[in-house]
Design an enzyme around this catalytic site. Structure first.
Site, PDB file in Angstrom:
ATOM      1  N   ARG A 164       0.628  -1.126   0.314  1.00  0.00           N
ATOM      2  CA  ARG A 164       0.020  -0.012  -0.206  1.00  0.00           C
ATOM      3  C   ARG A 164       0.972   1.391   0.219  1.00  0.00           C
ATOM      4  O   ARG A 164       0.637   2.275  -1.054  1.00  0.00           O
ATOM      5  CB  ARG A 164      -0.654   0.047   1.296  1.00  0.00           C
ATOM      6  CG  ARG A 164      -2.570  -1.151   0.613  1.00  0.00           C
ATOM      7  CD  ARG A 164      -2.754  -0.848   2.059  1.00  0.00           C
ATOM      8  NE  ARG A 164      -2.835  -1.202   3.855  1.00  0.00           N
ATOM      9  CZ  ARG A 164      -2.689  -2.325   4.220  1.00  0.00           C
ATOM     10  NH1 ARG A 164      -2.947  -3.300   3.460  1.00  0.00           N
ATOM     11  NH2 ARG A 164      -1.960  -2.386   5.569  1.00  0.00           N
ATOM     12  N   GLU A 196     -19.689  14.994   0.964  1.00  0.00           N
ATOM     13  CA  GLU A 196     -19.933  13.687  -0.236  1.00  0.00           C
ATOM     14  C   GLU A 196     -21.340  12.819   0.045  1.00  0.00           C
ATOM     15  O   GLU A 196     -20.712  11.849   0.589  1.00  0.00           O
ATOM     16  CB  GLU A 196     -17.870  13.213   0.277  1.00  0.00           C
ATOM     17  CG  GLU A 196     -18.275  12.122  -1.341  1.00  0.00           C
ATOM     18  CD  GLU A 196     -17.543  11.469  -1.722  1.00  0.00           C
ATOM     19  OE1 GLU A 196     -16.708  11.475  -0.350  1.00  0.00           O
ATOM     20  OE2 GLU A 196     -17.828  10.444  -2.551  1.00  0.00           O
ATOM     21  N   LYS A 248     -18.995  17.762  -3.168  1.00  0.00           N
ATOM     22  CA  LYS A 248     -18.377  16.835  -3.588  1.00  0.00           C
ATOM     23  C   LYS A 248     -19.323  15.822  -3.846  1.00  0.00           C
ATOM     24  O   LYS A 248     -19.597  14.733  -3.197  1.00  0.00           O
ATOM     25  CB  LYS A 248     -16.916  16.398  -2.991  1.00  0.00           C
ATOM     26  CG  LYS A 248     -15.980  14.553  -3.601  1.00  0.00           C
ATOM     27  CD  LYS A 248     -15.268  14.365  -3.211  1.00  0.00           C
ATOM     28  CE  LYS A 248     -15.396  12.105  -3.593  1.00  0.00           C
ATOM     29  NZ  LYS A 248     -13.691  12.480  -3.384  1.00  0.00           N
TER      30      LYS A 248
HETATM   31  P1  13P Z   1     -14.227   8.008  -7.171  1.00  0.00           P
HETATM   32  O1  13P Z   1     -14.042   8.624  -7.753  1.00  0.00           O
HETATM   33  O2  13P Z   1     -13.398   6.759  -6.825  1.00  0.00           O
HETATM   34  O3  13P Z   1     -15.704   7.546  -6.468  1.00  0.00           O
HETATM   35  O4  13P Z   1     -13.290   8.466  -5.645  1.00  0.00           O
HETATM   36  C1  13P Z   1     -14.082   9.280  -5.028  1.00  0.00           C
HETATM   37  C2  13P Z   1     -13.708   9.361  -4.182  1.00  0.00           C
HETATM   38  O5  13P Z   1     -13.380  10.140  -2.311  1.00  0.00           O
HETATM   39  C3  13P Z   1     -15.334   7.844  -3.096  1.00  0.00           C
HETATM   40  O6  13P Z   1     -14.891   8.185  -1.628  1.00  0.00           O
END
Ligand code: 13P
Length: 321
Positions: free
Chosen positions: A46, A157, A199
């Site tokens: 990782r 988000e 987001k």
């Molecule tokens: P993705 O762009 O792969 O959807 O991931 C964004 C993200 O931060 C998910 O929490």
């Protein structure tokens, strides 16, 4: 932190031609991503993988910030610099995922609730001391005929999933309802809109919907939906990719940035859409690090062009040549 500092960080994160790399996959998610290239998810793998992303030369030209995971913000590059230092030296702002993931919600089959409020105050203080300058909180909203139910307060988000067979119209409706709840809650909590970024998901046809909307339709529906509910005081929208292919995510962002009268910066905060080609090129082999960094640089450059509406499909073939 002084209000002015927060506002200036928010604006730097959506600076012209730049966007965010979401590299905050939890242990479970990164294991899934590594499985696709048959790499075991050890702490060292990782670390090595994140080092590829964070030390790609020139990435700072297109990437404004990186969202880290709890383990990652404590890790170091091979040369001994912390990842936070390595990012800062590229001119990239380190950020952190502060929620503890989406868990099944009791009594609401098919719906999830995000955990992580307990201990949040202390975690925020520690992360700031470790160098984080922004934070992400994610909620997921699943769509079916009877969900979402109407008593969720998602914040910051709120990801309305593209999984399912729903039409783009239904995705529009649920995204609008969700964002209305988000901004009500932000207002009730006296959040300063100039100091935040949203987001959101793009407004898309469900992955299994037989009628797939065109790039132009997605761009127009997404911007129409956002204009209804996101105040112009918010400096920028940094879209998640949500399972779109890397090229689709770039095309959609590009088409949105070609639309007239946008009150906010429209940028990206992609996880999969920036990293899928990097994983494919790396495959866990030290010999592939340069190719993986090239793949990341290319994807970041394409999305940077899309910030100006100046991406073209031939940029993809130009790289392959
Ligand atoms: P993705 O762009 O792969 O959807 O991931 C964004 C993200 O931060 C998910 O929490």
């Amino acid at each position: 932190m002084k209000t002015q500092d927060l506002e200036s960080i928010a604006r730097k994160l959506v600076a012209a031609g730049k966007g965010i790399l979401a590299a905050d996959e939890s242990s479970g998610t990164i294991e899934k991503r590594f499985k696709s290239i048959s790499v075991p998810s050890t702490e060292e793998n990782r670390r090595a993988y994140r080092e590829i992303l964070f030390t790609t030369a020139g990435a700072g030209e297109f990437i404004s910030g990186v969202i880290l995971f709890d383990e990652t913000i404590r890790q170091k590059a091979r040369d001994g610099r912390t990842f936070v230092e390595a990012l800062e030296q590229q001119g990239i702002i380190p950020g952190i995922k502060v929620d503890k993931g989406a868990k099944p919600m009791a009594n609401f089959p098919g719906e999830k609730v995000t955990e992580g409020l307990d201990g949040l105050r202390e975690r925020l203080a520690e992360y700031r001391q470790l160098g984080a300058r922004f934070a992400k909180w994610r909620a997921v909203i699943a769509i079916s005929d009877n969900i979402p139910t109407r008593d969720l307060v998602p914040i910051v988000e709120p990801e309305v999933l593209m999984d399912g067979a729903h039409t783009i119209e239904r995705h529009f409706e649920v995204t609008q309802q969700t964002l209305e709840s988000v901004f009500h809650a932000l207002y009730a909590h006296r959040a300063v809109l100039e100091e935040m970024l949203l987001k959101p998901n793009m407004v898309l046809s469900g992955k299994e919907c037989p009628q797939q909307a065109s790039v132009q339709e997605v761009a127009e529906a997404t911007v129409r939906c956002m204009k209804r509910v996101v105040p112009a005081a918010v400096p920028g929208l940094v879209f998640l990719s949500g399972g779109q292919t890397d090229q689709q995510a770039t095309e959609h962002l590009n088409a949105m940035n070609q639309l007239p009268s946008l009150p906010w910066q429209l940028s990206f905060s992609y996880g999969r859409a920036l990293q899928a080609p990097v994983l494919k090129a790396w495959k866990g082999e030290p010999a592939n690090v340069a190719a993986a960094q090239q793949a990341f640089h290319h994807r970041a450059l394409c999305n940077s062009k899309a910030r100006f509406g100046k991406y073209t499909e031939d940029m993809e073939t130009a790289k392959a040549a």
